[in-house]
Design a protein around this motif. Structure first.
Motif, PDB file in Angstrom:
ATOM      1  N   UNK A  15      69.959  79.847  42.594  1.00 29.33           N
ATOM      2  CA  UNK A  15      69.565  80.182  41.220  1.00 29.33           C
ATOM      3  C   UNK A  15      69.614  81.697  40.985  1.00 29.33           C
ATOM      4  N   UNK A  16      69.125  82.463  41.954  1.00 26.95           N
ATOM      5  CA  UNK A  16      69.136  83.926  41.738  1.00 26.95           C
ATOM      6  C   UNK A  16      70.567  84.468  41.806  1.00 26.95           C
ATOM      7  N   UNK A  26      71.141  68.772  45.201  1.00 30.68           N
ATOM      8  CA  UNK A  26      69.935  69.032  44.386  1.00 30.68           C
ATOM      9  C   UNK A  26      69.573  70.518  44.346  1.00 30.68           C
ATOM     10  N   UNK A  27      70.137  71.306  45.248  1.00 31.32           N
ATOM     11  CA  UNK A  27      69.840  72.751  45.261  1.00 31.32           C
ATOM     12  C   UNK A  27      70.746  73.552  44.317  1.00 31.32           C
ATOM     13  N   UNK A  28      71.668  72.877  43.648  1.00 31.42           N
ATOM     14  CA  UNK A  28      72.630  73.592  42.781  1.00 31.42           C
ATOM     15  C   UNK A  28      71.895  74.340  41.671  1.00 31.42           C
ATOM     16  N   UNK A  78      64.479  79.740  49.832  1.00 30.81           N
ATOM     17  CA  UNK A  78      65.128  78.437  50.028  1.00 30.81           C
ATOM     18  C   UNK A  78      66.542  78.463  49.423  1.00 30.81           C
ATOM     19  N   UNK A  79      67.354  77.500  49.835  1.00 29.25           N
ATOM     20  CA  UNK A  79      68.734  77.415  49.331  1.00 29.25           C
ATOM     21  C   UNK A  79      68.747  77.294  47.809  1.00 29.25           C
ATOM     22  N   UNK A  80      67.800  76.546  47.279  1.00 23.32           N
ATOM     23  CA  UNK A  80      67.768  76.338  45.827  1.00 23.32           C
ATOM     24  C   UNK A  80      67.474  77.652  45.104  1.00 23.32           C
ATOM     25  N   UNK A 134      79.272  72.777  44.131  1.00 20.29           N
ATOM     26  CA  UNK A 134      78.151  72.038  43.539  1.00 20.29           C
ATOM     27  C   UNK A 134      77.817  70.805  44.382  1.00 20.29           C
ATOM     28  N   UNK A 135      78.851  70.149  44.887  1.00 20.07           N
ATOM     29  CA  UNK A 135      78.624  68.953  45.711  1.00 20.07           C
ATOM     30  C   UNK A 135      77.868  69.316  46.992  1.00 20.07           C
TER      31      UNK A 135
END
Ligand code: NOJ
Length: 481
Positions: free
Chosen positions: A226-227, A304-306, A220-222, A299-300
């Motif tokens: 993160x990785x 929520x996936x940032x 997923x995008x999130x 970030x924008x």
């Protein structure tokens, strides 16, 4: 640097430059200074990477990498090709070094296979792996060729993927930094330049987002954001770890494939747009590494996936480097636009010329604009072009030669733009052609050849292509020929 100063660094005065027509027309018997010359100490190199050339995947105590696993799964690579044998560089490197010496190549950018040093990724080092790279580095130095070492060119030890998800694991930055520090520690008495990683964008996006490279995941995008954060953090921790373990004076950088924003037209408004695009399109890669913050728009856009991060991590990510390595192949043309970003990326028309790889659009001026804009934005101490080159449908002709006139055309035009930027106040210190040898082009297997030297993958015979002769002459004359 103005033109006069530049000519002085190349050993020419303006008066001598006026004679250049004569120099040019004369048969070249000696290396004469020329207005098109590169600076005297400009470094001409070639690049390779462990999994793409070494082969010998079961030798010397090497552990399994995610590329061994991925390439052996049917359907993942063209023709089911794997890097099991590749260009057999593990055994043939002495011959390849002779070849390089003959071509006048001054530096070899190579990568260290992490699973040769730590077969499971961490723990006890494998002495046979250490010995192999010691032998290789010694042989290069004996031939007068400077080794430039990349510590991660995508062959992640499989156990690190199995246990914790590879680059998804919050512990991976520390594990990578330990490996990088150890390896630089034993090599830095002879190796002066290290790159932490090769193309973070590629292994993150192709491997963990699109699933077309190892380990073949579509997260997923999130999770990808993160990785990606752990990858840039691992880079920063590795810079610190190398600095702590290597000899003082060791130079540390990265080899990054920036999205190479290039102005659609060379006018002030489009040039300004390309500067904005260079920052924004590389927000989670070179931008955060240089600035220690993600851009507001990045970030924008993720919302929520940032990624989650701390201020301390951001400080580590921006640990200063000694040089920036740029892998430059195709331009991303941008134009000025009234949008929030201030630029728009142009999609290449269907008729846009490209090399054999469909993504490899030919836009030589990218080799001017990428280092130019990177310098304007971040003022790196030094820049190296850590990769540039072209794929071709190379075939052995009936006379046994390979006439890759398309690659010569590509290199000649790109190098002219490199000369253009070197003549300005942009600190490009060297250039590495990708690649010395035909090799394993990842999911494209052996069909897309990038070498200036042809490899018959059945016999491992090497044949210099026309482009090797071109590059040899560029190096000999220290200018584009
Ligand atoms: C980038 C990569 O670093 C290298 O491994 C690859 O073979 C070349 N570009 C050509 O695609």
């Amino acid at each position: 640097m103005n033109r006069r100063k530049f000519l002085q660094t190349t050993g020419l005065t303006l008066g001598a430059a006026r004679l250049s027509g004569v120099l040019h027309a004369a048969p070249v018997t000696a290396v004469a200074a020329h207005p098109d010359s590169f600076p005297k100490n400009f470094l001409w190199g070639a690049a390779i990477a462990s999994y793409q050339v070494e082969g010998a995947v079961h030798e010397g105590g090497r552990g399994v990498s995610i590329w061994d696993t991925f390439s052996h799964i049917g359907g993942n690579t063209a023709n089911g090709d794997t890097g099991d044998v590749a260009s057999d560089f593990y055994h043939l490197y002495p011959r390849d070094i002779d070849l390089m010496k003959d071509l006048g190549i001054q530096a070899l950018r190579l990568s260290i296979a992490w699973p040769r040093i730590f077969p499971t990724g961490k723990g006890k080092p494998n002495q046979q792996g250490v010995d192999f790279y010691n032998r290789l580095v010694d042989a290069l130095l004996a031939a007068g060729i400077q080794p430039y070492c990349t510590l991660f060119h995508w062959d992640l030890p499989q156990p690190l993927q199995d246990d914790g998800g590879g680059w998804e694991n919050p512990d991976i930055p520390k594990v990578f930094a330990d490996y990088a520090g150890f390896t630089a520690g034993f090599l830095s008495d002879r190796v002066q330049h290290f790159m932490t990683m090769n193309e973070i964008r590629s292994f993150v996006e192709l491997g963990y987002q699109q699933g077309i490279h190892a380990p073949g995941l579509k997260l997923s995008a999130q999770r990808v954001a993160q990785l990606n954060h752990y990858a840039v953090l691992a880079h920063g921790m590795a810079v610190q770890s190398i600095r702590a373990h290597a000899r003082p004076g060791t130079k540390i950088g990265i080899a990054d494939n920036v999205e190479a924003a290039t102005p659609a037209l060379e006018t002030p408004e489009h040039i300004a747009a390309a500067h904005k695009a260079m920052r924004e399109e590389n927000a989670q890669y070179l931008t955060v590494i240089q600035e220690g913050r993600y851009t507001d728009l990045y970030l924008k856009h993720l919302g929520a996936d940032a990624p989650k991060f701390t201020a301390e991590e951001m400080d580590i990510i921006r640990t200063p480097m000694d040089f920036v390595g740029l892998n430059i192949y195709q331009p991303t043309y941008v134009r000025a636009d009234d949008s929030e970003k201030g630029y728009a990326v142009l999609s290449p028309p269907a008729s846009f010329p490209h090399m054999y790889s469909p993504w490899l659009y030919v836009g030589p001026e990218v080799l001017y604009w990428a280092p130019r804009i990177v310098t304007d934005l971040w003022k790196p101490k030094h820049i190296y072009i850590t990769e540039n080159g072209a794929s071709s449908t190379d075939k052995l002709a009936a006379d046994g030669h390979v006439y890759d006139s398309d690659r010569v055309m590509y290199l000649r035009n790109y190098l002219r733009q490199l000369h253009r930027v070197v003549a300005e106040d942009v600190p490009v210190k060297g250039y590495f052609v990708w690649s010395l040898l035909d090799n394993y082009e990842w999911a494209d297997g052996y069909d897309k050849r990038f070498g200036i030297v042809y490899v018959d993958f059945k016999t491992q015979k090497r044949t210099r292509k026309l482009s090797a002769g071109f590059y040899q002459e560029v190096i000999r004359q220290n200018r584009v020929v």
